[in-house]
Design an enzyme around this catalytic site. Sequence first.
Site, mmCIF file in Angstrom:
data_model
loop_
_atom_site.group_PDB
_atom_site.id
_atom_site.type_symbol
_atom_site.label_atom_id
_atom_site.label_comp_id
_atom_site.label_asym_id
_atom_site.label_seq_id
_atom_site.Cartn_x
_atom_site.Cartn_y
_atom_site.Cartn_z
ATOM 1 N N HIS A 229 10.770 66.387 37.927
ATOM 2 C CA HIS A 229 11.800 65.591 38.607
ATOM 3 C C HIS A 229 11.188 64.812 39.770
ATOM 4 C CE1 HIS A 229 15.960 65.053 40.365
ATOM 5 N NE2 HIS A 229 15.245 65.000 41.485
ATOM 6 N N GLU A 230 10.433 65.493 40.627
ATOM 7 C CA GLU A 230 9.872 64.831 41.800
ATOM 8 C C GLU A 230 8.792 63.825 41.433
ATOM 9 O OE1 GLU A 230 11.467 65.042 44.384
ATOM 10 O OE2 GLU A 230 12.585 66.894 44.112
ATOM 11 N N HIS A 233 10.426 60.605 40.717
ATOM 12 C CA HIS A 233 10.646 59.835 41.940
ATOM 13 C C HIS A 233 9.353 59.161 42.395
ATOM 14 C CE1 HIS A 233 14.739 60.976 42.643
ATOM 15 N NE2 HIS A 233 14.500 62.232 43.006
#
Length: 314
Positions: A229-230, A233
């Site tokens: 997920h990170e 980003h």
Amino acid sequence: MRARTVMLAATLALGGLTLAGGAVADTGTATAALRPELCVGNLSSDRVKPGTAPGVERNEISQDEALRINRELKFKVAALKSSGAYAAGATIPVVFHIITGNGGVGSMSDATVAEQIKVLNDGFAGAEAPGVAANTGFTFTLQETKRWSNATWFSKLDRSNVEKQMKTATRVGGASTLNVWSADIGGLGWAYFPSNYTNSPKLDGVVIDYASVPGGSATNFDKGKTLTHEAGHWMGLWHTFQGGCTTTNDSVADTPAQSSSTSGCPVGRDSCALPGLDPIHNYMDYSYDDCYNQFTPGQSTRMSDAWAAYRAGK
């Protein structure tokens, strides 16, 4: 960002994902003033670890700021393509920093780090949902594992002054090197958008909670997908619920709009009147780790664009 329990005071500047930007005030709490792409007034309830209270989201941006970022990205990509310098996909070196506290808490084995990198690669290769998930063309290779024993860094990394000091002392490489730090943080993780790198190169990278790695103790978030997920980003993606029930939402056409973040894995959730069920299986929502299994082709394209514009060769 995945789960965070800090309060933010924001002033806009120019770009990244999560906390950010220029000089960091030694305030003891993270401030959005540092990060250009972080916004004022669009802070959603954050995804948190089990047993912690909701906070505010560090990785949301205003829709006005989203438009600005999209214009800048479009301009940079067009210039790269016209010059023949655009290339999709890459092999990305990873420097994994394991921070430990008193008594060695937070330590993890080389085997756990290797498994975490495998989870990251499986996600970006589309291996968890063949035929549905996109193969993004990005792979990650472990360049180095670094270990740091520092109780302050381990337990107080949520504080902007501690984060700045720690990253300044430990970060390796340029914009194309993914630095990952594991520590005991208030949520599950945070990251910086690629366009933030120019203004704040020493802050660039991803922070994850040490309990979120494969086999960790974060119930429902213990399969290593917080890093996926990170990293999304870090590669330029927003949350799938960015913008809520709007046609632009996260600026990716093939992720259906959703009004708010997902909790758990509610199959069939449909929070917007616009076409499509909520993308609960997408790595950029807030679902449980065992619910996550895909990036979309549109997200793959956006990551390629952001990589070419901000990180490739830098």
